[in-house]
Scaffold this motif. Structure first.
Motif, mmCIF file in Angstrom:
data_model
loop_
_atom_site.group_PDB
_atom_site.id
_atom_site.type_symbol
_atom_site.label_atom_id
_atom_site.label_comp_id
_atom_site.label_asym_id
_atom_site.label_seq_id
_atom_site.Cartn_x
_atom_site.Cartn_y
_atom_site.Cartn_z
ATOM 1 N N SER A 188 13.146 -34.572 -78.216
ATOM 2 C CA SER A 188 13.975 -33.505 -77.656
ATOM 3 C C SER A 188 13.550 -32.113 -78.116
ATOM 4 O O SER A 188 14.095 -31.117 -77.643
ATOM 5 N N ILE A 189 12.583 -32.026 -79.039
ATOM 6 C CA ILE A 189 12.113 -30.716 -79.508
ATOM 7 C C ILE A 189 11.165 -30.112 -78.483
ATOM 8 O O ILE A 189 10.214 -30.766 -78.036
ATOM 9 N N ASP A 190 11.399 -28.873 -78.115
ATOM 10 C CA ASP A 190 10.588 -28.195 -77.096
ATOM 11 C C ASP A 190 9.178 -27.944 -77.632
ATOM 12 O O ASP A 190 8.998 -27.392 -78.722
ATOM 13 N N ASP A 191 8.166 -28.362 -76.873
ATOM 14 C CA ASP A 191 6.770 -28.156 -77.279
ATOM 15 C C ASP A 191 6.413 -26.679 -77.359
ATOM 16 O O ASP A 191 5.461 -26.299 -78.056
ATOM 17 N N ALA A 192 7.157 -25.835 -76.644
ATOM 18 C CA ALA A 192 6.867 -24.401 -76.667
ATOM 19 C C ALA A 192 7.032 -23.821 -78.076
ATOM 20 O O ALA A 192 6.362 -22.850 -78.435
ATOM 21 N N LEU A 193 7.917 -24.414 -78.869
ATOM 22 C CA LEU A 193 8.104 -23.939 -80.246
ATOM 23 C C LEU A 193 6.842 -24.147 -81.066
ATOM 24 O O LEU A 193 6.415 -23.258 -81.824
ATOM 25 N N SER A 198 1.663 -22.081 -83.295
ATOM 26 C CA SER A 198 0.198 -22.152 -83.373
ATOM 27 C C SER A 198 -0.427 -20.788 -83.085
ATOM 28 O O SER A 198 -1.406 -20.393 -83.737
ATOM 29 N N ILE A 199 0.146 -20.075 -82.118
ATOM 30 C CA ILE A 199 -0.362 -18.735 -81.808
ATOM 31 C C ILE A 199 -0.182 -17.795 -82.993
ATOM 32 O O ILE A 199 -1.035 -16.937 -83.271
ATOM 33 N N ASP A 200 0.908 -17.984 -83.721
ATOM 34 C CA ASP A 200 1.175 -17.148 -84.907
ATOM 35 C C ASP A 200 0.375 -17.577 -86.123
ATOM 36 O O ASP A 200 0.489 -16.951 -87.191
ATOM 37 N N GLY A 201 -0.403 -18.656 -85.985
ATOM 38 C CA GLY A 201 -1.267 -19.089 -87.081
ATOM 39 C C GLY A 201 -0.650 -20.091 -88.029
ATOM 40 O O GLY A 201 -1.176 -20.307 -89.134
ATOM 41 N N ALA A 202 0.440 -20.740 -87.643
ATOM 42 C CA ALA A 202 1.083 -21.716 -88.520
ATOM 43 C C ALA A 202 0.285 -23.015 -88.533
ATOM 44 O O ALA A 202 -0.231 -23.453 -87.502
ATOM 45 N N PHE A 205 1.797 -28.272 -91.668
ATOM 46 C CA PHE A 205 2.876 -28.383 -92.647
ATOM 47 C C PHE A 205 3.952 -27.329 -92.394
ATOM 48 O O PHE A 205 5.156 -27.619 -92.495
ATOM 49 N N GLN A 206 3.537 -26.120 -92.056
ATOM 50 C CA GLN A 206 4.502 -25.056 -91.769
ATOM 51 C C GLN A 206 5.314 -25.371 -90.522
ATOM 52 O O GLN A 206 6.516 -25.069 -90.460
ATOM 53 N N LYS A 207 4.681 -25.977 -89.522
ATOM 54 C CA LYS A 207 5.417 -26.382 -88.320
ATOM 55 C C LYS A 207 6.453 -27.445 -88.665
ATOM 56 O O LYS A 207 7.581 -27.426 -88.157
ATOM 57 N N PHE A 208 6.062 -28.362 -89.535
ATOM 58 C CA PHE A 208 6.965 -29.446 -89.912
ATOM 59 C C PHE A 208 8.187 -28.905 -90.654
ATOM 60 O O PHE A 208 9.328 -29.308 -90.373
ATOM 61 N N ILE A 209 7.960 -27.975 -91.594
ATOM 62 C CA ILE A 209 9.049 -27.444 -92.410
ATOM 63 C C ILE A 209 9.952 -26.506 -91.607
ATOM 64 O O ILE A 209 11.181 -26.552 -91.725
ATOM 65 N N ASN A 210 9.354 -25.664 -90.777
ATOM 66 C CA ASN A 210 10.118 -24.602 -90.108
ATOM 67 C C ASN A 210 10.594 -24.950 -88.700
ATOM 68 O O ASN A 210 11.478 -24.264 -88.168
ATOM 69 N N ILE A 211 10.024 -25.997 -88.108
ATOM 70 C CA ILE A 211 10.427 -26.364 -86.743
ATOM 71 C C ILE A 211 11.007 -27.779 -86.695
ATOM 72 O O ILE A 211 12.130 -27.985 -86.247
ATOM 73 N N THR A 212 10.226 -28.747 -87.171
ATOM 74 C CA THR A 212 10.635 -30.148 -87.049
ATOM 75 C C THR A 212 11.908 -30.452 -87.828
ATOM 76 O O THR A 212 12.874 -30.989 -87.277
ATOM 77 N N ILE A 213 11.906 -30.107 -89.121
ATOM 78 C CA ILE A 213 13.055 -30.432 -89.971
ATOM 79 C C ILE A 213 14.337 -29.742 -89.488
ATOM 80 O O ILE A 213 15.378 -30.398 -89.326
ATOM 81 N N PRO A 214 14.320 -28.419 -89.210
ATOM 82 C CA PRO A 214 15.565 -27.796 -88.711
ATOM 83 C C PRO A 214 16.028 -28.367 -87.367
ATOM 84 O O PRO A 214 17.236 -28.513 -87.135
ATOM 85 N N SER A 215 15.085 -28.687 -86.491
ATOM 86 C CA SER A 215 15.458 -29.225 -85.183
ATOM 87 C C SER A 215 16.060 -30.623 -85.293
ATOM 88 O O SER A 215 16.851 -31.035 -84.432
#
Length: 297
Positions: A188-193, A198-202, A205-215
């Motif tokens: 259910s997590i939007d791929d656009a996030l 990725s465009i911002d250079g994350a 691991f940063q995606k996992f902590i800041n996107i996956t876990i909160p979502s």
């Protein structure tokens, strides 16, 4: 000639039958719940106030004497501590394995369907059957686990490792359902996030902590609550593997209730333990809901 655009609302006064009709649809479900859940629970509360005979019949009113004896029992307090340790092991292991398996199955590779089915298999296996297989695997002579670790120790009779082993088995049995919950949450997590990150250079691991876990916050909450409740009710694997031993190192409160009721024939005392277990689970559930509510503010 002027035309009025006012809308006239005619209120329909409901009859008594129309008011109670929605509740009538709930009666079959309430009737089943009353027979199989509410009435046994009420009976348990009443029985906890009585001295019972060997058939479980209430013979003498004791008031709160069963509770006073319970709270002065060292064995009971030990079972509470053991239960909390057991729940912690089960939740940490079961949630971790379910989350890792769900993340791995988000990748597309040949055989993904086979691996997804394999990760979900624990929920289809009976705990008693798996406990018996685990007992063979832990055999000090022919067990594969001892062969891999290079030891000759029956971990089920070790006062420290017995609880850990049973907790890991229970957590693994819960991991199959956890895998399905986390897989649904990840889908259910939007791929656009992730693309924006990725465009911002994350990095990953940063995606996992800041996107996956909160979502996955709501999913985490639901999984942890259900795992805590299931862990407190764990019985079958303990009964088969350790029977509360060695000593009382795996004597969780549910197994202690079983011993007092069906071995010592103290049904009133065991009923008092059941009521206390219900209160403990209810308090922990309320605390988790309160924490979740504050996090959402």
């Amino acid at each position: 000639m002027e035309h009025s655009n006012d809308i006239i609302i005619i209120k329909h006064r409901k009859t008594i039958f129309e008011r109670i009709q929605p509740f009538l649809y709930l009666l079959p479900a309430l009737f089943v719940l009353a027979i199989f859940m509410f009435w046994p629970f009420i009976q348990t509360i009443f029985r906890s106030l009585y001295l019972t005979d060997s058939f479980g019949q209430m013979s003498q009113f004791l008031g709160i004497k069963n509770y006073t004896e319970l709270f002065s029992s060292a064995s009971f307090w030990n079972s509470i501590i053991v239960s909390l340790e057991f729940v912690l092991i089960v939740v940490l292991f079961g949630v971790s394995v379910g989350l890792i398996a769900a993340i791995l199955c988000q990748r597309t590779f040949p055989g993904i369907r086979f691996f997804s089915t394999s990760y979900a298999m624990p929920m289809a296996i009976a705990s008693a059957g798996m406990a018996m297989i685990f007992q063979v695997m832990l055999n000090p002579s022919v067990g594969i686990i001892n062969k891999i670790l290079g030891i000759n120790q029956n971990l089920l009779t070790h006062p420290t490792w017995a609880l850990v082993v049973v907790g890991i088995l229970t957590g693994w049995l819960n991991s199959g359902m956890n895998f399905l919950y986390f897989s649904s949450g990840l889908a259910s997590i939007d791929d656009a996030l992730y693309e924006s990150a990725s465009i911002d250079g994350a990095n990953g691991f940063q995606k996992f902590i800041n996107i996956t876990i909160p979502s996955l916050g709501p999913t985490f909450f639901f999984v942890i609550v259900t795992n805590v409740i299931n862990a407190f009710q764990g019985f079958g694997q303990i009964n088969i593997l350790t029977k509360g031993g060695p000593g009382e190192s795996t004597n969780v409160i549910v197994y202690d209730i079983y011993k007092n009721a069906f071995m010592n024939y103290r049904y009133g005392f065991a009923s008092a333990e059941s009521v206390v277990l219900f209160v403990i689970i209810m308090i922990l559930t309320i605390i988790m809901f309160m924490v979740r509510g504050r996090m959402n503010k």
